[in-house]
Design an enzyme around this catalytic site. Sequence first.
Site, PDB file in Angstrom:
ATOM      1  N   ASN A  47       0.880  -1.174   0.000  1.00 48.64           N
ATOM      2  CA  ASN A  47       0.000   0.000   0.000  1.00 48.64           C
ATOM      3  C   ASN A  47       0.916   1.221   0.000  1.00 48.64           C
ATOM      4  OD1 ASN A  47      -1.792   2.067   0.455  1.00 48.64           O
ATOM      5  ND2 ASN A  47      -2.228   1.519   2.583  1.00 48.64           N
ATOM      6  N   TRP A  48       1.025   1.844  -1.163  1.00 47.09           N
ATOM      7  CA  TRP A  48       1.959   2.970  -1.283  1.00 47.09           C
ATOM      8  C   TRP A  48       1.448   4.232  -0.581  1.00 47.09           C
ATOM      9  CZ3 TRP A  48       4.060   3.196  -7.042  1.00 47.09           C
ATOM     10  CH2 TRP A  48       4.805   2.032  -7.295  1.00 47.09           C
ATOM     11  N   LYS A  49       0.192   4.235  -0.192  1.00 49.57           N
ATOM     12  CA  LYS A  49      -0.428   5.439   0.383  1.00 49.57           C
ATOM     13  C   LYS A  49      -0.180   6.631  -0.556  1.00 49.57           C
ATOM     14  CE  LYS A  49       0.323   3.571   4.962  1.00 49.57           C
ATOM     15  NZ  LYS A  49      -0.052   3.746   6.352  1.00 49.57           N
ATOM     16  N   HIS A  87      -9.633   1.431   4.617  1.00 51.66           N
ATOM     17  CA  HIS A  87      -8.370   1.597   5.345  1.00 51.66           C
ATOM     18  C   HIS A  87      -8.631   2.531   6.539  1.00 51.66           C
ATOM     19  CE1 HIS A  87      -4.275   2.736   6.346  1.00 51.66           C
ATOM     20  NE2 HIS A  87      -3.886   1.658   5.693  1.00 51.66           N
ATOM     21  N   GLU A 118      -7.044   4.880   7.736  1.00 43.90           N
ATOM     22  CA  GLU A 118      -6.793   6.304   7.498  1.00 43.90           C
ATOM     23  C   GLU A 118      -8.008   6.949   6.843  1.00 43.90           C
ATOM     24  OE1 GLU A 118      -3.058   5.765   5.474  1.00 43.90           O
ATOM     25  OE2 GLU A 118      -2.130   5.178   7.369  1.00 43.90           O
ATOM     26  N   GLU A 131      -5.962  -4.911  10.337  1.00 41.09           N
ATOM     27  CA  GLU A 131      -4.930  -3.899  10.571  1.00 41.09           C
ATOM     28  C   GLU A 131      -5.231  -3.170  11.882  1.00 41.09           C
ATOM     29  OE1 GLU A 131      -2.790  -2.723   6.710  1.00 41.09           O
ATOM     30  OE2 GLU A 131      -4.477  -1.381   6.964  1.00 41.09           O
ATOM     31  N   GLY A 149       1.940   2.190  10.762  1.00 39.19           N
ATOM     32  CA  GLY A 149       2.885   3.295  10.627  1.00 39.19           C
ATOM     33  C   GLY A 149       3.549   3.689  11.932  1.00 39.19           C
ATOM     34  N   SER A 185       2.890  -2.288  10.397  1.00 40.54           N
ATOM     35  CA  SER A 185       4.341  -2.322  10.633  1.00 40.54           C
ATOM     36  C   SER A 185       4.958  -3.683  10.336  1.00 40.54           C
ATOM     37  CB  SER A 185       4.668  -1.870  12.066  1.00 40.54           C
ATOM     38  OG  SER A 185       4.250  -0.529  12.263  1.00 40.54           O
ATOM     39  N   GLY A 231       2.644  -1.185   4.340  1.00 41.96           N
ATOM     40  CA  GLY A 231       2.717   0.240   4.061  1.00 41.96           C
ATOM     41  C   GLY A 231       4.160   0.682   3.845  1.00 41.96           C
ATOM     42  N   GLY A 232       4.777   1.183   4.912  1.00 40.49           N
ATOM     43  CA  GLY A 232       6.118   1.755   4.802  1.00 40.49           C
ATOM     44  C   GLY A 232       7.136   0.859   4.117  1.00 40.49           C
TER      45      GLY A 232
HETATM   46  C1  PEP Z   1      -0.993   0.192   5.889  1.00 40.76           C
HETATM   47  O1  PEP Z   1      -0.985   1.373   5.596  1.00 40.76           O
HETATM   48  O2  PEP Z   1      -1.894  -0.547   5.458  1.00 40.76           O
HETATM   49  C2  PEP Z   1       0.092  -0.322   6.730  1.00 40.76           C
HETATM   50  C3  PEP Z   1       0.008  -1.541   7.190  1.00 40.76           C
HETATM   51  O3  PEP Z   1       1.131   0.537   6.982  1.00 40.76           O
HETATM   52  P1  PEP Z   1       2.520   0.179   7.729  1.00 40.76           P
HETATM   53  O4  PEP Z   1       3.015  -1.123   7.158  1.00 40.76           O
HETATM   54  O5  PEP Z   1       3.413   1.318   7.403  1.00 40.76           O
HETATM   55  O6  PEP Z   1       2.199   0.058   9.176  1.00 40.76           O
END
Ligand code: PEP
Length: 246
Positions: free
Chosen positions: A9-11, A93, A95, A164, A170, A208, A229-230
Site C-alpha cells: 500500500n503505497w499510500k 483503510h 486512514e 490492521e 505506521g 508495521s 505500508g512503509g
Molecule cells: C498500511 O498502511 O496498510 C500499513 C500496514 O502501513 P505500515 O506497514 O506502514 O504500518
Amino acid sequence: MRKKLVVGNWKMHGSHSHNAALLAGIVAGRPFGCDVAVCVPFPYLGEVAVAWAGSELRWGAQDCSAHEQGAYTGEVSAAMLADFGCRYAIVGHSERRAMHGESDQLVADKAKAALARGITPIVCVGETLGQREQGTAQATVKRQLSAVIHALGHCVGEMVVAYEPVWAIGTGVTATPEQAQEMHALIRAQLRAATAHAAAMTLLYGGSMKPENAPALLAQQDIDGGLIGGAALKAADFIAICRAAG
Ligand code: PEP
C-alpha cells in the site's frame, strides 16, 4: 493450502522516477512463491499497468467509489479501476475511516461496487488502541466485518480481509504473532458462519510488517499474507517480505 498474498500500500507516496525504480526492482526480485500486488495512488495506475503488463504481478487502487458514475467530483469508480487492469481495491483503510469519516456501511458499499466490476476488495478492519485497552477490539472488528458480510451476501467469499490494528499502522509497533492470529481466527470464524468458502479466503495482516517480523507473522495458521505500508516503498524490504511469504 491457501497461497499467500503480499500487497504493498503505497499510500500517498511516489513520483514517476521513484515508481519506475521501485516497480523494476520488484520485477527483478522474482520469482516469488506467493501472489504479489501493489496498490498505488490513482494517477500512477497507468504506469504500473504498463510496467507490469504481461507479468504475474498484480496491481490495484487504495479506494473505490461506492457509486457507479455521475456527479461525484473527485471520486473514482470501480469501472475506471477495471479499465486500468486493477485486480484489487483497498476499502475501509483506517486512514480513510478516521480522516474521511468513512462508515462501516460506506465501506461495505464500496466493497460491493468493486466486486460488481470484478475487482477484489481488500476490506480493512481493525481496532484503535483505545478500543483494545477498553476490551472492545473483538467487538469492533466484528461490527466492521458484519457490515460487509451483510452487503456482499452470497459474494462474501470473494473478498480479501485485512486485519490492521490501527495502533500498529505506521507506528513501528507490530501486533505479536499471537495477537494477530487470535483476531484472524475470530475473523475466519465469523466468515465461516456466513460462507462455505471461509476456509479458502485470504486474510492479510497489516501494521508495521517488516522483513524482520514477517516470518513469524506469516507462519500463523490464519495469516495468509500481508498488507504492507512503509516497507512497500523500498524494493529490498518489500521483496524480503514477499520471499518470507513464498
Ligand atoms: C498500511 O498502511 O496498510 C500499513 C500496514 O502501513 P505500515 O506497514 O506502514 O504500518
